[in-house]
Design a protein around this motif. Sequence first.
Motif, PDB file in Angstrom:
ATOM      1  N   MET A  83      -5.001   1.551  -2.428  1.00 48.56           N
ATOM      2  CA  MET A  83      -4.121   2.046  -3.475  1.00 48.56           C
ATOM      3  C   MET A  83      -2.736   1.431  -3.244  1.00 48.56           C
ATOM      4  O   MET A  83      -2.116   1.645  -2.191  1.00 48.56           O
ATOM      5  N   GLU A  84      -2.281   0.642  -4.226  1.00 51.04           N
ATOM      6  CA  GLU A  84      -1.029  -0.089  -4.076  1.00 51.04           C
ATOM      7  C   GLU A  84      -0.073   0.227  -5.222  1.00 51.04           C
ATOM      8  O   GLU A  84      -0.498   0.611  -6.316  1.00 51.04           O
ATOM      9  N   PHE A  85       1.197   0.046  -4.948  1.00 49.81           N
ATOM     10  CA  PHE A  85       2.209   0.176  -5.992  1.00 49.81           C
ATOM     11  C   PHE A  85       2.282  -1.118  -6.795  1.00 49.81           C
ATOM     12  O   PHE A  85       2.155  -2.223  -6.256  1.00 49.81           O
ATOM     13  N   THR A  86       2.453  -0.974  -8.082  1.00 47.61           N
ATOM     14  CA  THR A  86       2.706  -2.113  -8.959  1.00 47.61           C
ATOM     15  C   THR A  86       3.943  -1.805  -9.798  1.00 47.61           C
ATOM     16  O   THR A  86       4.232  -0.642 -10.089  1.00 47.61           O
TER      17      THR A  86
ATOM     18  N   GLN B 294       0.831  -1.198   0.000  1.00 44.53           N
ATOM     19  CA  GLN B 294       0.000   0.000   0.000  1.00 44.53           C
ATOM     20  C   GLN B 294       0.865   1.247   0.000  1.00 44.53           C
ATOM     21  O   GLN B 294       1.968   1.258   0.570  1.00 44.53           O
ATOM     22  N   ILE B 295       0.364   2.296  -0.622  1.00 39.39           N
ATOM     23  CA  ILE B 295       1.159   3.512  -0.766  1.00 39.39           C
ATOM     24  C   ILE B 295       1.487   4.169   0.572  1.00 39.39           C
ATOM     25  O   ILE B 295       2.450   4.928   0.662  1.00 39.39           O
ATOM     26  N   GLU B 296       0.701   3.877   1.621  1.00 42.01           N
ATOM     27  CA  GLU B 296       0.942   4.512   2.917  1.00 42.01           C
ATOM     28  C   GLU B 296       1.803   3.669   3.847  1.00 42.01           C
ATOM     29  O   GLU B 296       2.076   4.081   4.978  1.00 42.01           O
ATOM     30  N   SER B 297       2.229   2.505   3.394  1.00 45.66           N
ATOM     31  CA  SER B 297       3.049   1.645   4.239  1.00 45.66           C
ATOM     32  C   SER B 297       4.499   2.100   4.219  1.00 45.66           C
ATOM     33  O   SER B 297       4.904   2.968   3.429  1.00 45.66           O
ATOM     34  N   LEU B 298       5.298   1.474   5.088  1.00 45.60           N
ATOM     35  CA  LEU B 298       6.718   1.804   5.129  1.00 45.60           C
ATOM     36  C   LEU B 298       7.385   1.420   3.810  1.00 45.60           C
ATOM     37  O   LEU B 298       8.195   2.175   3.261  1.00 45.60           O
TER      38      LEU B 298
ATOM     39  N   GLY C 101       7.466   2.342 -11.471  1.00 45.19           N
ATOM     40  CA  GLY C 101       6.238   1.761 -10.932  1.00 45.19           C
ATOM     41  C   GLY C 101       5.052   2.719 -10.981  1.00 45.19           C
ATOM     42  O   GLY C 101       5.202   3.931 -11.160  1.00 45.19           O
ATOM     43  N   ARG C 102       3.859   2.145 -10.796  1.00 42.72           N
ATOM     44  CA  ARG C 102       2.617   2.927 -10.830  1.00 42.72           C
ATOM     45  C   ARG C 102       1.792   2.640  -9.585  1.00 42.72           C
ATOM     46  O   ARG C 102       2.043   1.687  -8.861  1.00 42.72           O
ATOM     47  N   VAL C 103       0.762   3.472  -9.404  1.00 44.50           N
ATOM     48  CA  VAL C 103      -0.190   3.284  -8.314  1.00 44.50           C
ATOM     49  C   VAL C 103      -1.511   2.804  -8.905  1.00 44.50           C
ATOM     50  O   VAL C 103      -2.031   3.409  -9.847  1.00 44.50           O
TER      51      VAL C 103
END
Length: 420
Positions: free
Chosen positions: A272-275, A244-248, A263-265
Motif C-alpha cells: 500500500m503506497e501513497f500516490t 509505502q504507508i508504513e515507511s518514514l 494524496g491517496r493510498v
Amino acid sequence: MTTTLLPPRPELPGPGRRTAARTRLTLSALVACWAATRAVMLLLLARDDSHPLGVGGIAREVHALYFHWFGVLAEGGFPLDDPLWQYPPAAGPVLLAPALLPWLSYFQAFVALAVLADAAVACALALAGRRQGRSLAGAAFWVGGLPLLLHIPLARYDLHVTALAVLALLCLARRPRTAGVLAALGALVKVWPALTLLGAPRGRGTRASWGAGIAAAGALLLVLAAAFDHAFAFLRQQGGRGVQIESLGGTALALARHAGWPGRVEYRFGAMEFTGPQVSAVAHASLFATVLGCAALLLWRVRAQRWTEATPFDAALCAVLLFTVTSRVISPQYVIWLLGLAAVCLTSRATSQRPAAFLVTAAAAVTTLGYPLLYADVMAVTWTGTLVVLVRNALLVGAVLLSWRGLWRSTVSAAAREKP
C-alpha cells in the motif's frame, strides 16, 4: 590382561556447579518458552482466514504469491515482467525449497522450513551464549521477541534470510571464510545480509570474509544464471517502488494528508503506497538519506580504532537499522531482521547495543498494532493508524540514534580516550 584406570573427572567447585545448574535451568526454560510461543504462533496462522486478529490474510502471500512464483521457478525461469518480483536470484531456491518436503502441501512445507529456520537461530544463539564470557540473553531475546510479531514471521521468508545473517555473524570471529559465504548467500536472497561483514576486524578477518563472500556470490550468480532464465529480471522492478504507508516518508505524507494534502493510498508493487503530488520528492529524499547512511558507515569504518568481540555484531545492527529507517518500504517483516541482529549483539557482554535492542523490542510490539491489528486504520490514514505508525517509526529512529552513538563511542571515542 591389564586394566587402564581413567582418572576421575574433576568435580567443579561449588560456584562452578551452581553456574552450570543455572545454565541448564535457563536452557530448559528457553526450550519450553520457544515451544509454547511457537505453538501459539502456529495456531494463529492456522486461524488466519477467520481474521482472529485485525485484517487477517497474512498467510495469503504464501498461498498465492509464493506458490505462483514456485510454479514459474519450477519451469526453469524467474518471473519476467512481474512487478512484484523484486528479489535477487537466490530467493528462487528458497521459494523452491518446500519441494524438499513432498508429503506436505506447499504452504505446510514453507511453514515447516520457517519453523526450522527459527529453531536454528535460537540454537545458534544459545550455543554462542554458553561460551566463556558470553551471555544467553541473546537467545532469550530472540525466543521472547519474535512472537511479538504474532504469526507474521512464519508466513514470510525473512526468517530464512535472518538465519543466514545470524550464522554469518556468529562465525565471523572463528571462521571468517564461512561467515563470508553465509553472508553472500543471504545477500543474494535479500541484499541486507551483506552488511553483516561491515564490522569484520581489519586485516585477515576482513580479507578472508570479504574475499570468500565475493567469490561465493560470483559463483552462485553464475550457477543461478545458468540454471534459470531471466535471473536478473528483478532489477527492472526496483526503480518503480514508491513510498509505502508504513515507511518514514509515508508517515510524513500521512501527517500531510491530515493537514490537507490531496494524496491517496493505492495498492502498487505488492504494498500500500501513497500516490499524489510530492510523493516522488519524498521517495528521492529517502534514497538520499540511504546514501547519507552509507557515507556515515564508511566514515565509521575508517575512523574506528578499537575492536572488541562485539564490534562486528554492533556494526551489523547499526547498519541494518540505518538502511531500514531510510527505506521507502518498512514492511512488518523487516523487524525480524532487527530482532535477529539485536539478539546476536546481546550474546556478548561487551555490546554497546542494549538500549537500541530495547527500542527494537518496543518497535516490534507496536508494529503488530499497525499490522495486522489496526491495519484498516493505517490504510485509511485515520488518526489512530497514523499515530501507531508514527510511534513505531519514532522508536526505530530512536534505535538508530542510540545504536550509532553506542557504536561510535565504543570504537572511535573509546580509542581516542585510551591514547596517551
